[in-house]
Design an enzyme around this catalytic site. Structure first.
Site, mmCIF file in Angstrom:
data_model
loop_
_atom_site.group_PDB
_atom_site.id
_atom_site.type_symbol
_atom_site.label_atom_id
_atom_site.label_comp_id
_atom_site.label_asym_id
_atom_site.label_seq_id
_atom_site.Cartn_x
_atom_site.Cartn_y
_atom_site.Cartn_z
ATOM 1 N N HIS A 7 0.819 -1.234 0.151
ATOM 2 C CA HIS A 7 0.046 0.151 0.219
ATOM 3 C C HIS A 7 1.035 1.245 0.000
ATOM 4 O O HIS A 7 2.119 1.107 0.349
ATOM 5 C CB HIS A 7 -1.172 -0.036 1.055
ATOM 6 C CG HIS A 7 -0.194 0.330 2.303
ATOM 7 N ND1 HIS A 7 -0.133 -1.063 3.316
ATOM 8 C CD2 HIS A 7 0.038 1.186 3.215
ATOM 9 C CE1 HIS A 7 0.509 -0.494 4.579
ATOM 10 N NE2 HIS A 7 0.731 0.748 4.420
ATOM 11 N N HIS A 79 3.886 7.053 3.695
ATOM 12 C CA HIS A 79 5.011 6.009 3.312
ATOM 13 C C HIS A 79 4.302 5.153 2.507
ATOM 14 O O HIS A 79 3.470 5.412 2.169
ATOM 15 C CB HIS A 79 5.197 5.298 4.835
ATOM 16 C CG HIS A 79 3.962 4.386 5.449
ATOM 17 N ND1 HIS A 79 3.236 5.002 6.072
ATOM 18 C CD2 HIS A 79 3.609 3.022 5.151
ATOM 19 C CE1 HIS A 79 2.329 4.297 6.594
ATOM 20 N NE2 HIS A 79 2.662 2.995 5.827
ATOM 21 N N GLU A 130 7.858 1.024 4.914
ATOM 22 C CA GLU A 130 7.238 0.176 5.679
ATOM 23 C C GLU A 130 7.498 -1.229 5.057
ATOM 24 O O GLU A 130 7.154 -1.611 3.865
ATOM 25 C CB GLU A 130 5.676 0.214 6.274
ATOM 26 C CG GLU A 130 5.217 -0.812 7.077
ATOM 27 C CD GLU A 130 3.827 -0.528 7.249
ATOM 28 O OE1 GLU A 130 2.926 -1.230 8.270
ATOM 29 O OE2 GLU A 130 3.091 0.170 6.366
#
Length: 134
Positions: A7, A79, A130
């Site tokens: 994502h 992010h 991430e």
């Protein structure tokens, strides 16, 4: 080492309004809000055919998203999340190569109930990364 794009996360000042924009204006499928106190955020996921967009709103005064929004009040990209098969092996390989893992270096449970780690943006072209174990 990295797999699919899981994502892209966007910090927003008002989660309900942002979710409505994606749902009503763009016709996207949007999940129900999920509070993640350990991360200091409330999230929804905009579900696309090939990935997701995570909308993040601060949860509490100490939220890292609150400080992000102080600098960018309208919100913005926060992010990018990539999938990895083995988060501990990925962490060890990255640290051996000089990358900085944020926090105490131990994975925490993310929004999908899976282990996640964050990597310092200065080590990845100014982008907070991430990693999520699949």
């Amino acid at each position: 080492m990295i797999g699919k794009l899981n994502h892209v996360a966007i910090a927003v000042p008002e989660l309900d309004a942002a979710a409505a924009q994606y749902r009503d204006m763009l016709g996207a499928r949007v999940s129900q809000p999920q509070a993640l106190p350990e991360h200091g955020v409330t999230v929804v996921f905009v579900e696309l055919d090939n990935t997701k967009v995570e909308l993040l709103e601060p949860l509490g005064v100490g939220s890292p998203i609150a400080s992000f929004l102080e600098k960018s009040p309208a919100g913005g990209m926060h992010h990018i999340c990539y999938e990895v098969d083995d988060i501990l092996a990925a962490r060890d390989r990255l640290q051996a190569g000089g990358a900085r893992v944020l926090g105490d270096g131990e994975p925490k449970t993310g929004a999908h109930g899976k282990p996640v780690l964050f990597l310092h943006p200065k080590d990845f072209c100014g982008t907070l990364v991430e990693l999520e174990q699949v």
